[in-house]
Design a protein around this motif. Structure first.
Motif, PDB file in Angstrom:
ATOM      1  N   GLU A 116      17.795  97.953  -6.725  1.00 22.28           N
ATOM      2  CA  GLU A 116      16.718  97.371  -5.927  1.00 22.28           C
ATOM      3  C   GLU A 116      16.810  95.860  -6.003  1.00 22.28           C
ATOM      4  OE1 GLU A 116      12.499  99.038  -5.554  1.00 22.28           O
ATOM      5  OE2 GLU A 116      12.300  97.515  -7.139  1.00 22.28           O
ATOM      6  N   MET A 120      -1.285  99.849  -1.421  1.00 20.75           N
ATOM      7  CA  MET A 120      -0.381  98.776  -1.789  1.00 20.75           C
ATOM      8  C   MET A 120      -0.383  97.720  -0.695  1.00 20.75           C
ATOM      9  SD  MET A 120       2.635  99.709  -4.138  1.00 20.75           S
ATOM     10  CE  MET A 120       3.122 101.335  -4.561  1.00 20.75           C
ATOM     11  N   GLY A 121       0.672  96.911  -0.681  1.00 23.06           N
ATOM     12  CA  GLY A 121       0.739  95.811   0.268  1.00 23.06           C
ATOM     13  C   GLY A 121       1.406  96.193   1.568  1.00 23.06           C
ATOM     14  N   GLU A 122       1.567  95.191   2.384  1.00 18.32           N
ATOM     15  CA  GLU A 122       2.163  95.398   3.706  1.00 18.32           C
ATOM     16  C   GLU A 122       3.667  95.583   3.610  1.00 18.32           C
ATOM     17  OE1 GLU A 122       3.193  91.658   6.544  1.00 18.32           O
ATOM     18  OE2 GLU A 122       1.391  91.394   5.338  1.00 18.32           O
ATOM     19  N   THR A 123       4.228  96.239   4.599  1.00 17.84           N
ATOM     20  CA  THR A 123       5.669  96.439   4.697  1.00 17.84           C
ATOM     21  C   THR A 123       6.155  95.727   5.942  1.00 17.84           C
ATOM     22  OG1 THR A 123       5.492  98.590   3.630  1.00 17.84           O
ATOM     23  CG2 THR A 123       7.492  98.165   4.886  1.00 17.84           C
ATOM     24  N   ARG A 124       7.240  94.962   5.790  1.00 19.41           N
ATOM     25  CA  ARG A 124       7.831  94.276   6.945  1.00 19.41           C
ATOM     26  C   ARG A 124       9.338  94.243   6.760  1.00 19.41           C
ATOM     27  NH1 ARG A 124       5.016  90.122   4.168  1.00 19.41           N
ATOM     28  NH2 ARG A 124       6.413  88.757   3.066  1.00 19.41           N
ATOM     29  N   ARG A 125      10.046  94.017   7.825  1.00 16.55           N
ATOM     30  CA  ARG A 125      11.506  93.958   7.788  1.00 16.55           C
ATOM     31  C   ARG A 125      11.955  92.753   6.968  1.00 16.55           C
ATOM     32  NH1 ARG A 125      15.993  95.933   9.374  1.00 16.55           N
ATOM     33  NH2 ARG A 125      17.646  94.817  10.409  1.00 16.55           N
ATOM     34  N   PHE A 126      12.942  92.966   6.076  1.00 18.47           N
ATOM     35  CA  PHE A 126      13.455  91.889   5.234  1.00 18.47           C
ATOM     36  C   PHE A 126      14.473  91.066   6.003  1.00 18.47           C
ATOM     37  CE2 PHE A 126      16.704  90.289   2.273  1.00 18.47           C
ATOM     38  CZ  PHE A 126      15.901  89.417   1.545  1.00 18.47           C
ATOM     39  N   ARG A 176      14.545  92.443  -5.553  1.00 20.05           N
ATOM     40  CA  ARG A 176      13.161  91.976  -5.493  1.00 20.05           C
ATOM     41  C   ARG A 176      13.129  90.480  -5.232  1.00 20.05           C
ATOM     42  NH1 ARG A 176      10.066  95.307 -10.318  1.00 20.05           N
ATOM     43  NH2 ARG A 176      10.706  97.385  -9.590  1.00 20.05           N
ATOM     44  N   ARG A 224       9.363  83.172  -2.995  1.00 19.64           N
ATOM     45  CA  ARG A 224      10.530  83.493  -2.172  1.00 19.64           C
ATOM     46  C   ARG A 224      11.715  82.566  -2.464  1.00 19.64           C
ATOM     47  NH1 ARG A 224       9.304  87.422   1.128  1.00 19.64           N
ATOM     48  NH2 ARG A 224      11.093  87.156   2.472  1.00 19.64           N
TER      49      ARG A 224
END
Length: 123
Positions: free
Chosen positions: A77, A1-7, A79, A84
């Motif tokens: 959740e 899947m894609g990258e994970t980063r802090r929201f 999204r 953005r």
């Protein structure tokens, strides 16, 4: 899947008034319930509490969905869309989502140039 980063709610693309539209969708059925507005603080409050919090443009204040009606939106959740600049809140809706006491706010269809009411208010 894609990258994970802090929201970071501040990294969203808000309009000139500091607001972003948020579509609420029932997680179990996929039914679109409503559209409302959030600012960065409403996003942060929603994530911190699990209760969907919006910004009321007419009152100029926060409102937690269901705070007065009891028709709570429990966040499952949140999204973010590709640009953005729009949010999708997957929720569990307790009772009607619309202030007219209907299940959804989108209860009017335009058919052959006429408005057709698709559902009556709940009792």
């Amino acid at each position: 899947m894609g990258e994970t980063r802090r929201f970071d709610p501040e990294a969203l693309r808000y309009d000139a008034a500091g607001l972003i539209p948020c579509i609420a969708q029932e997680v179990g059925t996929g039914e679109v319930l409503m559209l409302a507005w959030m600012n960065a603080e409403a996003v942060a409050r929603t994530l911190a509490t699990g209760r969907v919090t919006y910004w009321s443009r007419s009152r100029g204040d926060f409102w937690v969905k269901g705070e007065t009606s009891g028709h709570v939106q429990e966040l499952v959740e949140l999204r973010v869309d590709c640009d953005r600049d729009c949010l999708l809140a997957l929720v569990r809706q307790n009772g009607p989502a619309c202030h007219t006491n209907r299940r959804v706010c989108f209860y009017t269809a335009v058919r052959d140039g006429a408005e057709v009411e698709l559902m009556a208010p709940e009792a």
